[in-house]
Scaffold this active site. Structure first.
Site, mmCIF file in Angstrom:
data_model
loop_
_atom_site.group_PDB
_atom_site.id
_atom_site.type_symbol
_atom_site.label_atom_id
_atom_site.label_comp_id
_atom_site.label_asym_id
_atom_site.label_seq_id
_atom_site.Cartn_x
_atom_site.Cartn_y
_atom_site.Cartn_z
ATOM 1 N N HIS A 93 0.816 -1.210 0.000
ATOM 2 C CA HIS A 93 0.000 0.000 0.000
ATOM 3 C C HIS A 93 0.852 1.263 0.000
ATOM 4 C CE1 HIS A 93 1.037 -0.524 4.239
ATOM 5 N NE2 HIS A 93 0.736 0.748 4.424
ATOM 6 N N ASP A 95 0.534 4.878 2.055
ATOM 7 C CA ASP A 95 -0.227 5.499 3.147
ATOM 8 C C ASP A 95 -1.056 6.676 2.632
ATOM 9 O OD1 ASP A 95 1.046 3.791 4.944
ATOM 10 O OD2 ASP A 95 2.629 5.245 5.392
ATOM 11 N N HIS A 249 4.724 0.140 0.199
ATOM 12 C CA HIS A 249 5.432 -0.626 1.228
ATOM 13 C C HIS A 249 4.535 -1.693 1.810
ATOM 14 C CE1 HIS A 249 3.549 2.685 3.485
ATOM 15 N NE2 HIS A 249 3.529 1.871 4.534
ATOM 16 N N ARG A 264 4.833 6.269 14.293
ATOM 17 C CA ARG A 264 4.800 6.785 12.914
ATOM 18 C C ARG A 264 4.263 8.208 12.878
ATOM 19 N NH1 ARG A 264 1.119 4.208 8.208
ATOM 20 N NH2 ARG A 264 -0.103 6.098 8.500
HETATM 21 C C1 SIN Z 1 2.933 1.066 7.814
HETATM 22 O O1 SIN Z 1 2.346 0.515 6.904
HETATM 23 O O2 SIN Z 1 2.907 2.272 7.966
HETATM 24 C C2 SIN Z 1 3.739 0.238 8.783
HETATM 25 C C3 SIN Z 1 4.962 -0.316 8.170
HETATM 26 C C4 SIN Z 1 5.711 -1.189 9.133
HETATM 27 O O3 SIN Z 1 5.300 -1.339 10.278
HETATM 28 O O4 SIN Z 1 6.738 -1.737 8.740
#
Ligand code: SIN
Length: 274
Positions: A93, A95, A249, A264
């Protein structure tokens, strides 16, 4: 400060940087624009220092659905407990692609990592686009796609482990639907790249449901090739920054029985154009 590329496709590790140093920010940002994913090792910083670093990129975009960190509503908790099965972000995805102005990028700080596993994979959407034939690029260049938060964060999540454990919530705020070009010109680098993703993109405008599924399926299979990827192995204290306008990612959920805790911060972006 030394910038070491991770692969031929994208990603770089920066050694000897300190995100608290304002005089290093321009070099970090240049590396971010060039490599799309940056790993800064050994940054054991406070939530406030994490936010100060993020604000050098731009205003903070507060995530509507993730549980915030206590005392820091602008920081999202990305957590998998040792007895939980599902991880946050397991599907490929980008974000916030469901927003009209998708977030520029996310800055993840590793606080607790499993002894092995729990890596994050990234794809370069520009490298994937450039590897398509000129005829396919020409076809995709004129298309627009719908992105939505509804099917991911809406009412359907209520019975999931993530919602029941409080990691995700606010399902009533999942009302975003937006259109973006299938191929965008990156706002900072000017490089052209694909901007659709398997989690949030729901259809290509103007195609039948079957045609849309076939075209998106072709793009997704193409993007998943290892030649366009890099993999980040986390250590406690690492900070990674990724560019949502240039990457996908995916969090690899291969560490059952261990806890993984990240903070995050997401930075505001701009409307995307062809
Ligand atoms: C996310 O998708 O923001 C998390 C990525 C992760 O935890 O590696």
């Amino acid at each position: 400060m030394e910038v070491k590329p991770l692969t031929g496709g994208l990603g770089a590790e920066i050694v000897g940087a300190d995100i608290r140093r304002e005089d290093q920010f321009d070099a970090i940002k240049s590396a971010f624009v060039e490599y799309s994913v940056i790993a800064l090792r050994g940054q054991s910083v406070s939530p406030q220092e994490h936010l100060t670093f993020a604000r050098r990129f731009g205003p903070i975009n507060v995530n509507r659905f993730f549980k915030p960190v206590d005392g820091h509503p602008e920081i999202a908790t990305v957590l998998k407990e040792k007895d939980q099965k599902e991880a946050v972000g397991e599907g490929w995805h980008t974000d916030h692609s469901y927003d009209q102005e998708p977030a520029m990028g996310s800055i993840l700080h590793a606080l607790e990592v499993p002894p092995h596993g729990g890596d994050t994979l990234f794809v370069s959407m520009a490298a994937a686009y450039e590897a398509l034939s000129p005829t396919m690029r020409g076809f995709l260049d004129d298309l627009w796609a719908v992105h939505s938060s509804r099917h991911v964060f809406g009412a359907s999540i209520v019975d999931t482990e993530a919602a029941k454990s409080g990691r995700l919530g606010n399902a009533e705020a999942a009302t975003q639907d937006t259109l973006h070009p299938v191929v965008i010109t990156h706002p900072l680098s000017g490089r052209r790249g694909l901007f659709v993703n398997p989690v949030f993109t729901t259809e290509i405008k103007g195609l039948s449901a079957d045609e849309s599924a076939a075209v998106l399926g072709m793009i997704y299979d193409h993007c998943k090739q290892p030649e366009f990827q890099c993999r980040l192995r986390w250590q406690v204290g690492d900070i990674a920054i990724w560019d949502n306008r240039a990457t996908w990612h995916k969090a690899i959920n291969d560490y059952h029985g261990f806890r993984r805790l990240m903070h995050r911060v997401t930075v505001e972006g701009v409307a995307l154009t062809r």
